[in-house]
Design a protein around this motif. Structure first.
Motif, mmCIF file in Angstrom:
data_model
loop_
_atom_site.group_PDB
_atom_site.id
_atom_site.type_symbol
_atom_site.label_atom_id
_atom_site.label_comp_id
_atom_site.label_asym_id
_atom_site.label_seq_id
_atom_site.Cartn_x
_atom_site.Cartn_y
_atom_site.Cartn_z
ATOM 1 N N ARG A 42 54.755 37.233 56.013
ATOM 2 C CA ARG A 42 55.823 37.973 55.175
ATOM 3 C C ARG A 42 56.844 38.520 56.200
ATOM 4 O O ARG A 42 57.570 39.345 55.654
ATOM 5 C CB ARG A 42 55.498 39.172 54.297
ATOM 6 C CG ARG A 42 54.395 40.139 54.924
ATOM 7 C CD ARG A 42 53.847 41.145 53.648
ATOM 8 N NE ARG A 42 52.668 41.928 54.159
ATOM 9 C CZ ARG A 42 52.827 43.123 54.746
ATOM 10 N NH1 ARG A 42 53.879 43.500 54.822
ATOM 11 N NH2 ARG A 42 51.872 43.888 54.982
ATOM 12 N N SER A 43 56.354 38.693 57.523
ATOM 13 C CA SER A 43 57.050 39.408 58.607
ATOM 14 C C SER A 43 57.691 38.484 59.593
ATOM 15 O O SER A 43 56.875 37.473 60.234
ATOM 16 C CB SER A 43 56.372 40.310 59.106
ATOM 17 O OG SER A 43 55.854 41.155 58.192
ATOM 18 N N ARG A 44 59.004 38.565 59.532
ATOM 19 C CA ARG A 44 59.509 37.713 60.792
ATOM 20 C C ARG A 44 59.444 38.344 62.152
ATOM 21 O O ARG A 44 59.070 39.569 62.223
ATOM 22 C CB ARG A 44 61.142 37.640 60.730
ATOM 23 C CG ARG A 44 61.617 36.578 59.802
ATOM 24 C CD ARG A 44 63.123 36.579 59.529
ATOM 25 N NE ARG A 44 63.758 37.864 59.285
ATOM 26 C CZ ARG A 44 64.840 38.108 59.471
ATOM 27 N NH1 ARG A 44 65.744 37.252 59.775
ATOM 28 N NH2 ARG A 44 65.478 39.176 59.022
ATOM 29 N N ILE A 45 59.563 37.733 63.139
ATOM 30 C CA ILE A 45 59.432 38.576 64.414
ATOM 31 C C ILE A 45 60.567 38.057 65.234
ATOM 32 O O ILE A 45 61.286 36.800 64.972
ATOM 33 C CB ILE A 45 58.142 37.929 65.430
ATOM 34 C CG1 ILE A 45 58.109 36.539 65.651
ATOM 35 C CG2 ILE A 45 56.858 38.514 64.932
ATOM 36 C CD1 ILE A 45 57.053 36.077 66.642
ATOM 37 N N TRP A 46 61.223 38.750 65.886
ATOM 38 C CA TRP A 46 62.429 38.433 66.592
ATOM 39 C C TRP A 46 62.532 39.130 67.961
ATOM 40 O O TRP A 46 61.523 39.781 68.405
ATOM 41 C CB TRP A 46 63.603 39.023 65.870
ATOM 42 C CG TRP A 46 63.913 40.548 65.456
ATOM 43 C CD1 TRP A 46 64.368 41.431 66.402
ATOM 44 C CD2 TRP A 46 62.883 41.264 64.331
ATOM 45 N NE1 TRP A 46 64.161 42.691 65.699
ATOM 46 C CE2 TRP A 46 63.524 42.500 64.626
ATOM 47 C CE3 TRP A 46 62.215 40.685 63.552
ATOM 48 C CZ2 TRP A 46 62.893 43.605 63.894
ATOM 49 C CZ3 TRP A 46 61.869 41.884 62.712
ATOM 50 C CH2 TRP A 46 62.009 43.240 62.747
ATOM 51 N N ASP A 72 60.712 32.765 62.022
ATOM 52 C CA ASP A 72 60.776 33.185 60.751
ATOM 53 C C ASP A 72 58.991 33.223 60.302
ATOM 54 O O ASP A 72 58.383 32.743 60.928
ATOM 55 C CB ASP A 72 61.527 32.351 59.687
ATOM 56 C CG ASP A 72 61.872 33.210 58.636
ATOM 57 O OD1 ASP A 72 61.460 34.188 58.247
ATOM 58 O OD2 ASP A 72 62.770 32.658 57.961
ATOM 59 N N VAL A 73 58.879 33.567 59.273
ATOM 60 C CA VAL A 73 57.501 33.422 58.570
ATOM 61 C C VAL A 73 56.946 32.241 58.581
ATOM 62 O O VAL A 73 57.670 31.105 58.105
ATOM 63 C CB VAL A 73 57.512 34.189 57.239
ATOM 64 C CG1 VAL A 73 56.213 34.024 56.496
ATOM 65 C CG2 VAL A 73 58.022 35.618 57.310
ATOM 66 N N GLY A 74 55.777 32.062 59.275
ATOM 67 C CA GLY A 74 55.316 30.745 59.319
ATOM 68 C C GLY A 74 55.773 29.784 60.095
ATOM 69 O O GLY A 74 55.605 28.489 60.537
ATOM 70 N N GLY A 75 56.886 30.262 60.863
ATOM 71 C CA GLY A 75 57.553 29.287 61.677
ATOM 72 C C GLY A 75 57.139 28.997 63.403
ATOM 73 O O GLY A 75 55.936 29.860 63.515
ATOM 74 N N LYS A 76 57.760 28.329 63.767
ATOM 75 C CA LYS A 76 57.154 27.911 65.252
ATOM 76 C C LYS A 76 58.277 27.664 66.308
ATOM 77 O O LYS A 76 59.361 27.243 65.733
ATOM 78 C CB LYS A 76 56.337 26.776 65.225
ATOM 79 C CG LYS A 76 55.676 26.486 66.574
ATOM 80 C CD LYS A 76 54.558 25.252 66.307
ATOM 81 C CE LYS A 76 54.933 23.999 65.962
ATOM 82 N NZ LYS A 76 53.824 22.870 66.064
ATOM 83 N N TRP A 77 58.231 28.292 67.349
ATOM 84 C CA TRP A 77 59.160 27.810 68.494
ATOM 85 C C TRP A 77 58.287 27.171 69.640
ATOM 86 O O TRP A 77 57.107 27.742 69.900
ATOM 87 C CB TRP A 77 59.823 29.114 68.903
ATOM 88 C CG TRP A 77 60.471 29.006 70.300
ATOM 89 C CD1 TRP A 77 62.063 28.616 70.336
ATOM 90 C CD2 TRP A 77 60.150 28.766 71.774
ATOM 91 N NE1 TRP A 77 62.389 28.730 71.665
ATOM 92 C CE2 TRP A 77 61.363 28.639 72.215
ATOM 93 C CE3 TRP A 77 59.052 29.139 72.410
ATOM 94 C CZ2 TRP A 77 61.352 28.565 73.678
ATOM 95 C CZ3 TRP A 77 58.923 29.159 73.659
ATOM 96 C CH2 TRP A 77 60.150 28.888 74.466
ATOM 97 N N GLU A 78 58.858 25.937 70.153
ATOM 98 C CA GLU A 78 58.217 25.464 71.184
ATOM 99 C C GLU A 78 58.858 24.914 72.308
ATOM 100 O O GLU A 78 60.343 24.770 72.095
ATOM 101 C CB GLU A 78 57.469 24.244 70.735
ATOM 102 C CG GLU A 78 58.179 22.855 70.137
ATOM 103 C CD GLU A 78 57.451 22.001 69.419
ATOM 104 O OE1 GLU A 78 56.270 22.219 68.996
ATOM 105 O OE2 GLU A 78 57.764 20.807 69.414
ATOM 106 N N THR A 79 58.469 24.844 73.428
ATOM 107 C CA THR A 79 58.887 23.939 74.687
ATOM 108 C C THR A 79 58.124 23.196 75.313
ATOM 109 O O THR A 79 56.858 23.240 75.326
ATOM 110 C CB THR A 79 59.561 25.381 75.664
ATOM 111 O OG1 THR A 79 60.276 24.509 76.594
ATOM 112 C CG2 THR A 79 58.281 25.827 76.122
ATOM 113 N N ASN A 80 58.629 22.054 75.930
ATOM 114 C CA ASN A 80 57.723 21.200 76.590
ATOM 115 C C ASN A 80 58.082 21.533 78.085
ATOM 116 O O ASN A 80 58.844 22.094 78.569
ATOM 117 C CB ASN A 80 58.314 19.851 76.508
ATOM 118 C CG ASN A 80 58.194 19.381 75.050
ATOM 119 O OD1 ASN A 80 57.314 19.561 74.201
ATOM 120 N ND2 ASN A 80 59.211 18.652 74.418
#
Lengths: 593, 231
Positions: A42-46, A72-80
């Motif tokens: 339920r909580s975003r992180i920014w 966002d909630v359940g989201g993912k950020w990635e880098t190679n």
């Protein structure tokens, strides 16, 4: 108890390894994916920032800090990213020994043509890390030249051969830190031509949980739903209690790193730090944290705050590996030979030097380290001496060491001889005999009064081997092969006899004419003529042809011996005998070889 | 000490003390092997072919040497100008002697490659000083030479109407001279093969291949040790 949720930083690194024919490392290509996973419901992180610091040095990441923005909630950020490494965490060695029944320091690396090659394949995997490696699956392709495939031994796990796919699959095992495991396969290799063979490739996959190839040690800064404020309440006249209140409004664990409160004096001047705390506490969802101070003031105190907090992160990591080994090329060793006599035939009952040339050619696809020639000389041939044997390799005279044996160790032409020529250690001396190249020897023998009715086979066996030596390549003639021809030359020893009256009474002149009317030299000629009883030998003309006179029952025999008569040679002998009675005529007898 | 001088082909000179015997000073392709002014005491041609007789008449005249050969050879040399009083016909097995030298001819033959058939060639058994030398000239037969005790045997190897290598080697094996010298080769391989085979199968015979103008010195040291040196 509800699950404690932390932001996940995941490092998944992959290494792709290529090995050459002899399991030598040809390339290792390692890359990774760094991802930040917001596991909150339920909580975003920014304002997400991934902090790498100096640990990024083993990678191609350019900045110490990576800005991941809002997740966002359940989201993912990635880098190679890429990683520079020198070797994989799992090493592999295949030993393909084409002659596993002969123990050698180094494996045999070539098939011998037309023979059953006892192949032994040893596959070894080694864990080079401090952690366990599992989920290892090894696939070994079995080439069509192999049959009788058997799993001889397996140190751990399960190995099976699938006849349909011609694959050996080895799996279900774990390799502990700095340990290895091995699999041994045996088979029979049979090749009927000299084209190099494919030994079959190997593919291995594996997984190392908790392992990483880079030294990345990422941290995280971010904001999430977090409530803060300062309550000022007068507890006595002009006495105030100021309370800093913080509350984690998210469902993530949040760590409060810094809490500072500043008071602005009533009469102005510099702000005073009233709370300076580094609690470092991890606050559960909905958990509160407070800190307070008292201050005297005629008016409501004016306070400001400075807070630092972030959602707590956890790190997961693993290494996924893939090794592909190029199939080893297995050459084939094979030889052919030629043997010639010059001249190919000799005259009977003569002595003729004959040049013998033997050439062993590498008609395979593997270099040869040693060659042995066993040549058999028949009787009636005088063998050579060792110093008159000439050897060529690759068409050039060879002056290096070689072994020459002759049995028996003499030059007796009446005895068959077995000769052995052996050259070895070529790899470390003049170089191996490569495909298409040859080893040639030449020597002379003396054909020694060969008889036309007799056969003179001179069979030969040639063998060759590689380094290290395995099953030899053999080529041989039949047991009655390579016959030295004998040209029949007619022998014809003619004897003519006349009995003439001499000058005196009872004296007779016996004239003998012995001639070699044949085409070949006659040797050990023996002529005997009989003198009847009552008569005695007197003299011979010429004198140096005087016979040996032997008494016999009914008279005496005159015997002449000559070692040799050439074609056309003639001897005329006049013998004077003296006696009484009738001089009976008998024909002279002649023998020779 | 006996000096054996080789001129090439079948031409040799045997030099002992003041005596020089020249053997077969033949002509080959019209060219003399031995110079006209060569000084010899005895000149011998073993047969009447040009490659044996050559300029024997001129040499004999110039050096006032005896010329020895069979009847046909003597006739030929006589026609070429040799002085009749210096000619001597060799009869088979009849020795010819001068101080320090005894020469015994034996009737052998060579193949006449032009006319066909055989022509007589004399094999020479030469006792000179303490040495016994067999010289077969242009022979295709060995005759009695295998039975002779010889220190030096000089044999043709060319196979062109004379011994091929194999017969020359065979004679060396049977006669076992101390030194075997090839001559009259058709190919450079012939003397090399002769040498190779005699070394291997000669059972005591040493092959010595001489080049034109080389000199072989042979001697008996202390009367019982045979020595040779090729210069």
């Amino acid at each position: 108890m509800s699950e404690r949720k932390k932001v996940v930083i995941d490092l998944e690194e992959s290494e792709k390894v290529e090995l050459g024919e002899l399991s030598e490392l040809t390339s290792v290509d390692t890359s990774g994916v760094l991802s930040v996973n917001n596991v909150s419901e339920r909580s975003r992180i920014w304002n997400v920032k991934v902090l790498l610091g100096d640990t990024r040095d083993s990678t191609d990441i350019g900045d110490d800090t990576l800005a991941a923005g809002e997740i966002d909630v359940g989201g993912k950020w990635e880098t190679n990213y890429g990683v520079a490494v020198g070797a994989p965490i799992l090493t592999f060695k295949e030993v393909f020994d084409t002659c596993g029944t002969i123990e050698t320091e180094k494996p045999h690396w070539a098939y011998v043509r037309g023979e059953e090659n006892p192949v032994k394949i040893t596959l070894t995997v080694t864990n080079e890390t401090d952690g366990e490696l599992d989920s290892i699956i090894l696939n070994k392709t079995i080439p069509n030249d192999l049959s009788n495939i058997e799993i001889a031994s397996v140190k751990s796990g399960v190995a099976e051969y699938d006849e349909g796919t011609r694959q050996v699959v080895w799996k279900d095992f774990v390799i502990y830190p700095h340990e290895d495991s091995s699999l041994v396969i045996t088979a029979t290799g049979l090749v009927e031509d000299t084209e190099p063979r494919n030994a079959g490739g190997v593919v291995i996959t594996y997984r190392g949980d908790g392992q990483q190839r880079s030294v990345l040690d990422p941290d995280l800064n971010a904001l999430t739903e977090f409530l803060t404020g300062i309550e000022t309440a007068e507890t006595e006249p002009n006495t105030w209690e100021c309370t800093l209140e913080c509350s984690n409004e998210s469902d993530l664990i949040v760590r409060l790193d810094k809490a500072e409160v500043y008071l602005t004096p009533e009469d102005g001047g510099e702000k005073q730090k009233m709370i300076e705390d580094t609690p470092g506490i991890e606050m559960e969802p909905d958990q509160e944290w407070t800190s307070s101070f008292e201050v005297e003031s005629k008016s409501t105190p004016k306070c400001t705050q400075d807070l630092a907090y972030t959602p707590v992160r956890t790190i997961t990591k693993r290494v996924l590996g893939h090794i592909e080994k190029t199939a080893q090329e297995i050459p084939v060793y094979s030889i052919d030979y030629s043997k010639t006599f010059d001249p190919p035939s000799v005259s009977s009952f003569d002595k003729t030097p004959v040049e013998v040339t033997i050439e062993v050619t590498n008609n395979g696809s593997a270099g040869l380290n040693e060659i042995t020639i066993e040549d058999n000389l028949p009787d009636d041939v005088m063998p050579p001496t060792s110093e008159h044997i000439t050897v060529w390799i690759r068409g050039k005279e060879y002056t290096g060491p070689y072994e020459f044996l002759i049995d028996p160790e003499d030059q007796d032409p009446e005895t068959p001889h077995k000769m052995t020529f052996r050259v070895e250690g070529l790899r470390n001396s003049g170089g191996e005999i490569e495909p298409g190249e040859s080893f040639k020897i030449n020597y002379a023998v003396m054909a020694w009064r060969n008889r036309p009715e007799k056969e003179y086979p001179s069979p030969i066996t040639c063998t060759a081997n590689t380094e290290p030596a395995g099953i030899p390549a053999v080529v041989a003639s039949s047991e009655d092969g390579h016959k030295l021809g004998v040209n029949y030359k007619k022998r014809a020893i003619s004897t003519k006899k006349a009995i003439n009256k001499g000058a005196g009474a009872g004296e007779y002149i016996v004239v003998l004419v012995v001639a070699n009317n044949g085409e070949v030299t006659a040797e050990n000629i023996q002529v005997s003529d009989w003198i009847p009883a009552g008569f005695e030998y007197v003299s011979t003309d010429p004198e140096d042809e005087a016979p040996e006179v032997l008494a016999v029952d009914n008279g005496s025999n005159m015997v002449w011996s000559w070692t040799r008569m050439n074609p056309g040679d003639k001897k005329k002998i006049r013998v004077t005998v003296q006696g009484d009675g009738e001089y009976e005529r008998r024909e002279p007898e002649v023998s020779s070889i | 000490m006996l000096k054996i001088v080789y001129f090439g082909k079948t031409s040799f000179a045997l030099e002992y003390n003041e005596t020089t015997i020249l053997l077969n000073p033949g002509k080959w392709d019209g060219e003399s092997v031995v110079p006209d002014d060569f000084n010899a005491r005895v000149v011998i041609a073993t047969n009447q072919s040009d490659d044996a007789v050559g300029n024997a008449a001129t040499i004999a005249v110039n050096s006032k040497a005896w010329f020895l050969g069979n009847q046909g050879t003597v006739d030929k040399v006589s026609e070429q100008g040799a002085k009749p009083w210096l000619l001597h016909v060799l009869q088979p097995e009849v020795p010819y002697e001068i101080p320090d030298v005894k020469i015994t001819p034996y009737s052998l033959s060579r193949i006449d490659e032009v006319e066909g058939g055989r022509i007589e060639n004399l094999g020479l058994y030469i006792e000179i000083g303490e040495m016994k030398v067999g010289y077969l000239g242009d022979s295709v037969l060995r005759g009695p030479f295998e039975q002779f005790d010889m220190d030096v045997l000089i044999v043709p190897v060319g196979g062109d109407g004379v011994f091929p290598v194999k017969d020359a080697v065979s004679l060396c094996i049977d006669a076992q001279p101390r030194v075997g010298i090839p001559m009259r080769w058709s190919s450079i391989d012939d003397p090399l093969k002769f040498s190779k085979y005699v070394q291997q199968f000669g059972q005591g015979t040493v092959p010595v291949v001489m080049a034109p103008n080389q000199v072989l010195e042979v001697s008996w040291a202390a009367g019982n040790e045979f020595r040779y040196e090729l210069n």
